[in-house]
Design an enzyme around this catalytic site. Structure first.
Site, mmCIF file in Angstrom:
data_model
loop_
_atom_site.group_PDB
_atom_site.id
_atom_site.type_symbol
_atom_site.label_atom_id
_atom_site.label_comp_id
_atom_site.label_asym_id
_atom_site.label_seq_id
_atom_site.Cartn_x
_atom_site.Cartn_y
_atom_site.Cartn_z
ATOM 1 N N GLU A 1 6.957 -6.739 -7.574
ATOM 2 C CA GLU A 1 6.750 -7.595 -7.080
ATOM 3 C C GLU A 1 4.839 -8.198 -7.296
ATOM 4 O O GLU A 1 5.252 -8.148 -8.303
ATOM 5 C CB GLU A 1 5.906 -6.553 -5.639
ATOM 6 C CG GLU A 1 3.850 -6.103 -6.059
ATOM 7 C CD GLU A 1 4.279 -5.171 -4.377
ATOM 8 O OE1 GLU A 1 4.266 -6.372 -3.747
ATOM 9 O OE2 GLU A 1 3.358 -4.754 -4.764
ATOM 10 N N GLY B 1 0.853 -1.154 0.378
ATOM 11 C CA GLY B 1 0.094 -0.016 0.055
ATOM 12 C C GLY B 1 1.305 1.247 -0.138
ATOM 13 O O GLY B 1 0.643 2.131 0.569
ATOM 14 N N GLY B 2 2.383 0.998 -0.666
ATOM 15 C CA GLY B 2 3.103 2.400 -0.358
ATOM 16 C C GLY B 2 3.533 2.892 0.915
ATOM 17 O O GLY B 2 4.614 3.848 0.348
ATOM 18 N N VAL C 1 -8.078 -5.929 -6.990
ATOM 19 C CA VAL C 1 -9.576 -5.383 -7.300
ATOM 20 C C VAL C 1 -9.626 -5.318 -8.594
ATOM 21 O O VAL C 1 -10.664 -5.104 -8.849
ATOM 22 C CB VAL C 1 -9.177 -3.714 -6.116
ATOM 23 C CG1 VAL C 1 -9.910 -3.621 -7.081
ATOM 24 C CG2 VAL C 1 -9.371 -4.392 -5.375
ATOM 25 N N LYS D 1 -3.619 2.818 -6.540
ATOM 26 C CA LYS D 1 -4.360 3.085 -7.988
ATOM 27 C C LYS D 1 -5.993 3.506 -8.126
ATOM 28 O O LYS D 1 -6.437 3.179 -7.081
ATOM 29 C CB LYS D 1 -4.674 1.515 -8.174
ATOM 30 C CG LYS D 1 -3.309 0.329 -8.570
ATOM 31 C CD LYS D 1 -3.226 -0.844 -9.086
ATOM 32 C CE LYS D 1 -2.004 -1.462 -8.515
ATOM 33 N NZ LYS D 1 -2.191 -2.956 -8.717
ATOM 34 N N HIS E 1 2.619 2.255 -14.523
ATOM 35 C CA HIS E 1 2.791 0.497 -13.783
ATOM 36 C C HIS E 1 2.408 -0.251 -14.840
ATOM 37 O O HIS E 1 1.223 -0.182 -15.434
ATOM 38 C CB HIS E 1 1.643 0.708 -12.386
ATOM 39 C CG HIS E 1 1.348 -0.323 -11.947
ATOM 40 N ND1 HIS E 1 1.950 -0.432 -10.780
ATOM 41 C CD2 HIS E 1 0.762 -1.564 -11.805
ATOM 42 C CE1 HIS E 1 1.669 -1.582 -9.869
ATOM 43 N NE2 HIS E 1 0.750 -2.005 -10.515
ATOM 44 N N GLU F 1 16.585 0.127 -4.476
ATOM 45 C CA GLU F 1 16.268 0.581 -5.899
ATOM 46 C C GLU F 1 16.300 1.762 -6.133
ATOM 47 O O GLU F 1 15.980 2.821 -6.066
ATOM 48 C CB GLU F 1 14.075 0.022 -6.197
ATOM 49 C CG GLU F 1 14.275 -1.061 -5.926
ATOM 50 C CD GLU F 1 12.907 -1.446 -6.654
ATOM 51 O OE1 GLU F 1 11.663 -1.329 -6.828
ATOM 52 O OE2 GLU F 1 12.546 -2.898 -6.454
ATOM 53 N N ARG G 1 -2.814 -12.271 -4.823
ATOM 54 C CA ARG G 1 -4.350 -13.171 -4.386
ATOM 55 C C ARG G 1 -4.871 -12.732 -5.912
ATOM 56 O O ARG G 1 -4.975 -11.959 -6.510
ATOM 57 C CB ARG G 1 -4.709 -11.781 -3.137
ATOM 58 C CG ARG G 1 -4.197 -10.404 -3.686
ATOM 59 C CD ARG G 1 -4.462 -9.687 -2.525
ATOM 60 N NE ARG G 1 -4.054 -8.224 -2.486
ATOM 61 C CZ ARG G 1 -3.278 -7.806 -3.248
ATOM 62 N NH1 ARG G 1 -4.775 -7.262 -4.462
ATOM 63 N NH2 ARG G 1 -2.966 -6.511 -3.224
HETATM 64 P P1 ADP Z 1 3.184 -1.417 -2.378
HETATM 65 O O1 ADP Z 1 3.436 -2.856 -2.165
HETATM 66 O O2 ADP Z 1 3.768 -0.310 -1.074
HETATM 67 O O3 ADP Z 1 2.181 -1.250 -3.241
HETATM 68 P P2 ADP Z 1 5.092 -1.497 -4.985
HETATM 69 O O4 ADP Z 1 6.341 -2.282 -4.748
HETATM 70 O O5 ADP Z 1 3.746 -1.454 -5.556
HETATM 71 O O6 ADP Z 1 4.524 -0.900 -3.601
HETATM 72 O O7 ADP Z 1 4.951 -0.283 -5.673
HETATM 73 C C1 ADP Z 1 3.884 0.659 -5.428
HETATM 74 C C2 ADP Z 1 3.997 1.405 -7.171
HETATM 75 O O8 ADP Z 1 5.203 2.384 -6.596
HETATM 76 C C3 ADP Z 1 4.111 0.997 -8.208
HETATM 77 O O9 ADP Z 1 2.827 1.080 -8.463
HETATM 78 C C4 ADP Z 1 4.416 2.255 -9.275
HETATM 79 O O10 ADP Z 1 3.929 3.155 -8.971
HETATM 80 C C5 ADP Z 1 5.881 3.118 -7.662
HETATM 81 N N1 ADP Z 1 6.996 2.207 -7.929
HETATM 82 C C6 ADP Z 1 7.618 1.204 -7.165
HETATM 83 N N2 ADP Z 1 8.712 0.886 -7.544
HETATM 84 C C7 ADP Z 1 9.707 2.031 -8.365
HETATM 85 C C8 ADP Z 1 10.409 2.661 -8.748
HETATM 86 N N3 ADP Z 1 12.083 2.114 -8.865
HETATM 87 N N4 ADP Z 1 10.571 3.375 -9.203
HETATM 88 C C9 ADP Z 1 9.980 4.662 -9.358
HETATM 89 N N5 ADP Z 1 8.609 3.904 -8.768
HETATM 90 C C10 ADP Z 1 8.387 2.978 -8.174
#
Ligand code: ADP
Length: 448
Positions: free
Chosen positions: A288, A164-165, A295, A237, A208, A200, A292
């Site tokens: 990632e 969830g960011g 949505v 999203k 995305h 990263e 599951r």
């Molecule tokens: P969470 O599991 O907290 O949702 P994610 O790894 O899925 O985290 O990343 C969520 C969002 O963050 C992605 O959809 C993208 O928009 C942004 N993001 C993730 N990794 C990167 C990256 N290395 N560089 C830029 N944006 C990123």
């Protein structure tokens, strides 16, 4: 096949699972909190058990209460939906020890993929590209600075237990990196009980893109094409579409093949989503796996014609995948808008309350997955999503027109929703041109 399934969830996803079960001739058992007595999932299930007070920690997250309901209801399997316990490997394990099938991956696969740093290592071992970054968790700030210099600033700090960011921080120089590391660790410890973080490279203006994958218990893995979920607000999203409107055919094929490799490498079974970010040159990087149903699964259902919940249930019960890769079509274009009980003019503040009037849009190509009705009170205790408006048409242009029309038709009175905000996105030239990256909404549509 199962006789009876318990749904360990609420809201629209509980209804979605009940619908699939009913069509398959499977009985359903609902669970609900005291705040959800009047919920539609309670009414539509064959049986329902109250599992506790409103707060999710006292009800939808109570493994003991859910298992008791499953025992009393004599179910064969549990569908966890999304959120709540859906990615909780311990719950999954408890189901197994009680000899109740968990409709999802094994606890082992879930545990591994739930740790993002481990998932990243599996991707590397499976030959799936990852974002350049640290080889493992950051133990020492000096190492972090060294790695950041190698990969180049800006860098993104991510919590290995994140979701969830939460726990994500961008840093553009060494001193910012030190501060951000501490902040990310503290936030991750508080939110997930695990302060592990990794680095990263921060990809500028990424899209995305994620791939829906389904794997059975017999070693068969197929993908159901990709979804573009770049329209996000603060990493959440808002709008999802399938297929991606801008990726080349070659990139789409490569990204779907990489997702299948990842799923095989992780010994993953049932439905899952492999998420990637894609840069402006169409380089894609694994971020990632969501272990599951998601949505946004309906957009995939619309372009393929496959009921993914039924597929999940069949696979969990031991059946083989119902179709081979070349029998999974990609027809037309589908878009989903998440309708949240939030006030877009007040920083998307949650706006729970009683719905005094409701009219659902209809017509060709329109689907509204929701649990709301006139007189329903949206409780303040849970996620603010109250419905998903999905359209499916022959072309993306037509899908946009239909979505705009459907958003105007949707009437929800008594509370604020995000429907008006979606209308703004759907008329924005960048969205229409299919040029949105993950920062588009924050940059173009939210006054700072
Ligand atoms: P969470 O599991 O907290 O949702 P994610 O790894 O899925 O985290 O990343 C969520 C969002 O963050 C992605 O959809 C993208 O928009 C942004 N993001 C993730 N990794 C990167 C990256 N290395 N560089 C830029 N944006 C990123």
């Amino acid at each position: 096949m199962y006789n009876r399934i318990l749904i360990a969830n609420r809201g629209e996803i509980a209804l979605r699972v009940i619908r699939a079960c009913r069509e398959m001739g499977i009985e359903t058992v609902a669970v609900y909190s005291q705040a959800d007595v009047d919920s539609m999932h309670v009414r539509l299930a064959d049986q329902a058990f109250c599992i506790g007070p409103p707060r999710s920690s006292d009800s939808y997250l109570r493994i003991d209460q859910i298992i008791s309901a499953a025992e009393v209801g004599a179910v064969d399997a549990i569908h966890p939906g999304y959120g709540f316990l859906s990615e909780n490997a311990h719950f999954n394990e408890v189901c197994r020890s009680c000899e109740i099938d968990f409709i999802g991956p094994t606890p082992e696969a879930m545990e591994q993929l739930g740790d993002k740093n481990t998932a990243r290592s599996i991707a590397v071992a499976s030959g799936v590209p990852v974002v350049p970054g640290s080889d493992g968790l950051i133990e020492d700030d000096h190492d972090a600075i060294k790695i950041a210099e190698e990969i180049g600033y800006p860098v993104l700090i991510k919590a290995t237990a994140g979701g969830g960011g939460k726990g994500m921080r961008v840093a553009s120089d060494p001193s910012m990196l030190k501060t951000a590391l501490n902040q990310a660790r503290t936030e991750a410890s508080a939110a997930f009980g695990n302060g592990g973080v990794y680095l990263e490279k921060f990809v500028e203006r990424p899209r995305h893109i994620e791939v829906q994958v389904v794997a059975d218990l017999h070693g068969n893995v197929v993908h159901f094409h990709e979804r573009d979920c770049s329209v996000q607000r603060r990493h959440q999203k808002l709008i999802e579409e399938a297929p991606s409107s801008t990726l080349s055919a070659a990139s789409r094929e490569a990204i779907c093949a990489a997702a299948v490799k990842m799923i095989r490498g992780a010994n993953y079974t049932n439905a899952g989503t492999v998420e990637f970010i894609v840069d402006k040159d169409e380089n894609f990087y694994f971020i990632e796996v969501n272990a599951r149903i998601q949505v946004e699964h309906p957009v995939t259902e619309m372009i393929t014609g496959v009921d993914l919940i039924k597929e999940q249930i069949r696979i969990a019960s031991g059946q083989k995948l119902s179709r081979a890769q070349d029998q999974i079509p990609c027809i037309g274009a589908a878009i989903e808008c998440r309708i949240n009980a939030e006030n877009p003019d007040r920083n998307f503040q949650p706006n729970p309350g009683r719905i005094s009037g409701f009219f659902a849009p209809g017509g060709l190509g329109v689907r509204f997955d929701s649990h709301i009705y006139t007189g329903y009170t949206v409780p303040a205790y849970y996620d603010s999503m109250i419905g998903k408006l999905i359209v499916h048409r022959e072309t993306r242009g037509e899908a946009i027109e239909t979505m705009r029309r459907a958003l105007r038709e949707l009437q929800i009175e008594g509370i604020c929703t995000t429907a008006s905000f979606h209308e703004r996105v759907l008329t924005h030239p960048e969205f229409i041109a299919g040029r949105c990256d993950t920062k588009f909404v924050d940059r173009e549509l939210i006054p700072s």
